[in-house]
Scaffold this motif. Structure first.
Motif: not given
Length: 280
Positions: A167-179
């Motif tokens: 989902t757009p939110a989950e992929m955004g969350i994954l990117f933020e977790k890496i960041y």
């Protein structure tokens, strides 16, 4: 109270602007945006499941980093290519001869930078297949982000969504977790960020609207009726996450004017100007 708190986190002005911008799109579209300084978000169909296409290579990267973090692999481990690994197409790795050596970090570079499918499927297998990668996604709290291809029990999902889904939110969350160094370790996250900062595909996608002097960590994915991108834009005043996913697109062309790519550029330009209005 929770609903009130959630409402307070929404950037209502930006949400309105984006909803107006995507009006009339001939397909299904989902957007997730988060200002990493203020925490305010915009969520438009952001919990809807979309095909990942090549964005599945971000979870595959996480799967490989899991092996490196455990000491089962090294970033510069030497691998031996076999003809049986070939995924027909125009990939660079597919031009290798059987038994040629290549280091793991170059295979990762090919997967993310040029979106090499032969490299990606090889890494998916090395990571423990989609089965292990999906376990990691669950551990990270991502219930809809999954590898479907070559993963037992996910044949129906593959039929519907292809190689992977999110989902757009989950992929955004994954990117933020890496960041934010929240996946395995700071060292692992820093390595993943560097790998995600070298995208070759920057001509007609949303990334093309970001000034070349600004660091962007991104991955895009495209098939005929689905064009999507996920990224963190390291803007000087308001760094932000931006994920735009589409599916069931009427326009399946591969020209610069493709409706989904044009929409991604339009939204990306709008976001950049919104978050960095005084950038020069």
């Amino acid at each position: 109270l929770p609903l009130f708190a959630a409402a307070q986190k929404t950037d209502k002005k930006l949400q309105s602007k984006l909803q107006e911008a995507i009006s009339g799109f001939n397909g299904d579209i989902g957007i997730y945006v988060k200002n990493l300084r203020t925490g305010k978000i915009v969520s438009i169909n952001a919990d809807t499941i979309f095909p990942t296409a090549s964005i599945v290579k971000v979870p595959i990267l996480v799967g490989i980093m899991d092996k490196i973090n455990k000491g089962e692999l090294k970033y510069d481990s030497s691998l031996i290519y076999k003809d049986s690994l070939l995924y027909e197409g125009s990939d660079i790795l597919g031009s290798f001869k059987t038994n040629e050596k290549i280091v793991l970090k170059k295979v990762i570079m090919l997967m993310l930078t040029t979106s090499d499918n032969t490299a990606s499927l090889w890494l998916q297998s090395i990571a423990g297949t989609g089965t292990r990668i999906n376990e990691i996604m669950t551990e990270l709290g991502l219930k809809n982000t999954r590898v479907n291809s070559r993963t037992p029990g996910r044949e129906n999902n593959r039929t519907q969504y292809g190689w992977g889904q999110t989902t757009p939110a989950e992929m955004g969350i994954l990117f933020e977790k890496i960041y934010r160094n929240e996946v395995f370790s700071a060292t692992a996250c820093e390595r993943m960020m560097r790998c995600l900062g070298r995208n070759y595909w920057d001509e007609q996608e949303a990334i093309s609207m970001i000034p070349p002097t600004i660091e962007v960590f991104s991955k895009n994915g495209c098939v005929n009726a689905s064009r999507s991108e996920a990224m963190i834009v390291n803007a000087p005043h308001n760094p932000y996450v931006f994920c735009i996913f589409t599916k069931n697109n009427k326009d399946a062309s591969w020209s610069y004017e493709n409706e989904a790519w044009a929409m991604a550029r339009k939204v990306s330009k709008m976001l950049w100007e919104y978050f960095e209005p005084k950038y020069d």
